[in-house]
Write a protein that holds these residues in place. Structure first.
Motif, PDB file in Angstrom:
ATOM      1  N   GLY A  73      -7.647 -54.536 -27.862  1.00  0.00           N
ATOM      2  CA  GLY A  73      -6.459 -55.344 -28.102  1.00  0.00           C
ATOM      3  C   GLY A  73      -6.001 -55.999 -26.808  1.00  0.00           C
ATOM      4  N   SER A  74      -4.860 -56.634 -26.898  1.00  0.00           N
ATOM      5  CA  SER A  74      -4.332 -57.350 -25.738  1.00  0.00           C
ATOM      6  C   SER A  74      -3.114 -56.638 -25.167  1.00  0.00           C
ATOM      7  N   VAL A  75      -2.736 -57.043 -23.983  1.00  0.00           N
ATOM      8  CA  VAL A  75      -1.538 -56.510 -23.339  1.00  0.00           C
ATOM      9  C   VAL A  75      -0.333 -56.695 -24.261  1.00  0.00           C
ATOM     10  N   ALA A  76      -0.257 -57.837 -24.935  1.00  0.00           N
ATOM     11  CA  ALA A  76       0.871 -58.112 -25.834  1.00  0.00           C
ATOM     12  C   ALA A  76       1.012 -57.041 -26.915  1.00  0.00           C
ATOM     13  N   ASP A  77      -0.096 -56.419 -27.304  1.00  0.00           N
ATOM     14  CA  ASP A  77      -0.066 -55.389 -28.344  1.00  0.00           C
ATOM     15  C   ASP A  77       0.568 -54.089 -27.867  1.00  0.00           C
ATOM     16  N   TYR A  78       0.561 -53.845 -26.559  1.00  0.00           N
ATOM     17  CA  TYR A  78       0.960 -52.537 -26.039  1.00  0.00           C
ATOM     18  C   TYR A  78       2.074 -52.570 -25.000  1.00  0.00           C
ATOM     19  N   MET A  79       2.437 -53.743 -24.533  1.00  0.00           N
ATOM     20  CA  MET A  79       3.460 -53.824 -23.489  1.00  0.00           C
ATOM     21  C   MET A  79       4.833 -53.474 -24.051  1.00  0.00           C
ATOM     22  N   SER A  80       5.704 -53.106 -23.153  1.00  0.00           N
ATOM     23  CA  SER A  80       7.092 -52.851 -23.494  1.00  0.00           C
ATOM     24  C   SER A  80       7.846 -54.167 -23.284  1.00  0.00           C
ATOM     25  N   GLU A  81       8.517 -54.632 -24.304  1.00  0.00           N
ATOM     26  CA  GLU A  81       9.225 -55.911 -24.201  1.00  0.00           C
ATOM     27  C   GLU A  81      10.640 -55.754 -23.668  1.00  0.00           C
ATOM     28  N   GLU A  82      11.145 -54.531 -23.650  1.00  0.00           N
ATOM     29  CA  GLU A  82      12.469 -54.279 -23.086  1.00  0.00           C
ATOM     30  C   GLU A  82      12.300 -54.087 -21.591  1.00  0.00           C
ATOM     31  N   VAL A  83      12.740 -55.067 -20.818  1.00  0.00           N
ATOM     32  CA  VAL A  83      12.521 -55.058 -19.384  1.00  0.00           C
ATOM     33  C   VAL A  83      13.859 -55.158 -18.658  1.00  0.00           C
ATOM     34  N   ASP A  84      14.073 -54.237 -17.732  1.00  0.00           N
ATOM     35  CA  ASP A  84      15.224 -54.333 -16.843  1.00  0.00           C
ATOM     36  C   ASP A  84      14.820 -55.232 -15.698  1.00  0.00           C
ATOM     37  N   ILE A  85      15.607 -56.275 -15.453  1.00  0.00           N
ATOM     38  CA  ILE A  85      15.305 -57.190 -14.356  1.00  0.00           C
ATOM     39  C   ILE A  85      16.448 -57.161 -13.347  1.00  0.00           C
ATOM     40  N   ILE A  86      16.158 -57.630 -12.163  1.00  0.00           N
ATOM     41  CA  ILE A  86      17.132 -57.671 -11.081  1.00  0.00           C
ATOM     42  C   ILE A  86      17.166 -59.095 -10.535  1.00  0.00           C
ATOM     43  N   GLY A  87      18.362 -59.529 -10.167  1.00  0.00           N
ATOM     44  CA  GLY A  87      18.520 -60.821  -9.513  1.00  0.00           C
ATOM     45  C   GLY A  87      18.275 -60.697  -8.021  1.00  0.00           C
ATOM     46  N   THR A  88      18.555 -61.758  -7.305  1.00  0.00           N
ATOM     47  CA  THR A  88      18.239 -61.814  -5.876  1.00  0.00           C
ATOM     48  C   THR A  88      19.413 -61.502  -4.963  1.00  0.00           C
ATOM     49  N   ASP A  89      20.570 -61.233  -5.518  1.00  0.00           N
ATOM     50  CA  ASP A  89      21.775 -61.150  -4.699  1.00  0.00           C
ATOM     51  C   ASP A  89      22.262 -59.728  -4.408  1.00  0.00           C
ATOM     52  N   MET A  90      21.446 -58.725  -4.605  1.00  0.00           N
ATOM     53  CA  MET A  90      21.885 -57.342  -4.429  1.00  0.00           C
ATOM     54  C   MET A  90      21.516 -56.807  -3.045  1.00  0.00           C
ATOM     55  N   ASP A  91      22.324 -55.856  -2.564  1.00  0.00           N
ATOM     56  CA  ASP A  91      21.954 -55.183  -1.322  1.00  0.00           C
ATOM     57  C   ASP A  91      20.995 -54.041  -1.657  1.00  0.00           C
ATOM     58  N   ILE A  92      20.409 -53.484  -0.626  1.00  0.00           N
ATOM     59  CA  ILE A  92      19.345 -52.492  -0.804  1.00  0.00           C
ATOM     60  C   ILE A  92      19.820 -51.244  -1.547  1.00  0.00           C
ATOM     61  N   LEU A  93      21.056 -50.808  -1.288  1.00  0.00           N
ATOM     62  CA  LEU A  93      21.566 -49.617  -1.965  1.00  0.00           C
ATOM     63  C   LEU A  93      21.838 -49.878  -3.444  1.00  0.00           C
ATOM     64  N   ALA A  94      22.308 -51.063  -3.776  1.00  0.00           N
ATOM     65  CA  ALA A  94      22.547 -51.408  -5.185  1.00  0.00           C
ATOM     66  C   ALA A  94      21.236 -51.408  -5.968  1.00  0.00           C
ATOM     67  N   VAL A  95      20.178 -51.915  -5.346  1.00  0.00           N
ATOM     68  CA  VAL A  95      18.858 -51.898  -5.999  1.00  0.00           C
ATOM     69  C   VAL A  95      18.393 -50.457  -6.173  1.00  0.00           C
ATOM     70  N   ALA A  96      18.552 -49.638  -5.132  1.00  0.00           N
ATOM     71  CA  ALA A  96      18.150 -48.231  -5.221  1.00  0.00           C
ATOM     72  C   ALA A  96      18.897 -47.529  -6.354  1.00  0.00           C
ATOM     73  N   GLU A  97      20.189 -47.778  -6.443  1.00  0.00           N
ATOM     74  CA  GLU A  97      20.997 -47.165  -7.514  1.00  0.00           C
ATOM     75  C   GLU A  97      20.512 -47.605  -8.890  1.00  0.00           C
ATOM     76  N   LYS A  98      20.179 -48.885  -9.027  1.00  0.00           N
ATOM     77  CA  LYS A  98      19.711 -49.395 -10.328  1.00  0.00           C
ATOM     78  C   LYS A  98      18.363 -48.779 -10.700  1.00  0.00           C
ATOM     79  N   LEU A  99      17.455 -48.667  -9.738  1.00  0.00           N
ATOM     80  CA  LEU A  99      16.158 -48.053 -10.015  1.00  0.00           C
ATOM     81  C   LEU A  99      16.334 -46.610 -10.481  1.00  0.00           C
ATOM     82  N   ILE A 100      17.204 -45.881  -9.811  1.00  0.00           N
ATOM     83  CA  ILE A 100      17.441 -44.486 -10.176  1.00  0.00           C
ATOM     84  C   ILE A 100      18.132 -44.388 -11.533  1.00  0.00           C
ATOM     85  N   LYS A 101      19.173 -45.177 -11.728  1.00  0.00           N
ATOM     86  CA  LYS A 101      19.929 -45.130 -12.986  1.00  0.00           C
ATOM     87  C   LYS A 101      19.039 -45.451 -14.188  1.00  0.00           C
TER      88      LYS A 101
END
Length: 134
Positions: A73-101
């Protein structure tokens, strides 16, 4: 200088491993194994994030296929479509917190609707390492 003053975008991985929805399951596995990563962002031809696929997704697909007599099959058959994305305006700690959360090892970075890179736990740790060496 506090860690909150470090712009995460300065430590973003600019060319992370990606696959397309039309890649085969086995192409995705080969790409991830060759790059030594546990997952990849799935992007379409317009560089929009449409999903993520992980080693776990691939292994589940193989097991399911084995039981039903059809592996592939293809990637489309098995990928997860629910994706958490991040913008470009965060500081390093905010990104770390989001990854952990969100319990993520990596998250795609999107600017103006287009995929431009990713933040990962490793990129955050690299930023902290460099910060402590200064």
């Amino acid at each position: 200088m506090p860690l909150t003053s470090i712009r995460a975008i300065d430590y973003m991985t600019k060319n992370p491993v990606t696959v397309t929805p039309s890649n085969s399951l086995f192409e995705a596995i080969d790409i991830m194994i060759t790059a030594k990563v546990s997952g990849a962002t799935v992007i379409n031809e317009r560089r929009e994030v449409v999903g993520v696929i992980s080693e776990i997704d691939c292994l589940q697909a193989i097991l399911k296929g084995t039981y039903h007599g059809e592996i592939g099959g293809s990637v489309a058959d098995y990928m997860s479509e629910e994706v958490d994305i991040i913008g470009t305006d965060m500081d390093i700690l905010a990104v770390a917190e989001k990854l952990i959360k969100e319990k993520r090892r990596r998250m795609p970075v999107v600017q103006n609707g287009k995929f431009i890179g990713q933040y990962s736990i490793r990129s955050i740790l690299n930023a902290v390492k460099e910060f402590n060496l200064k």
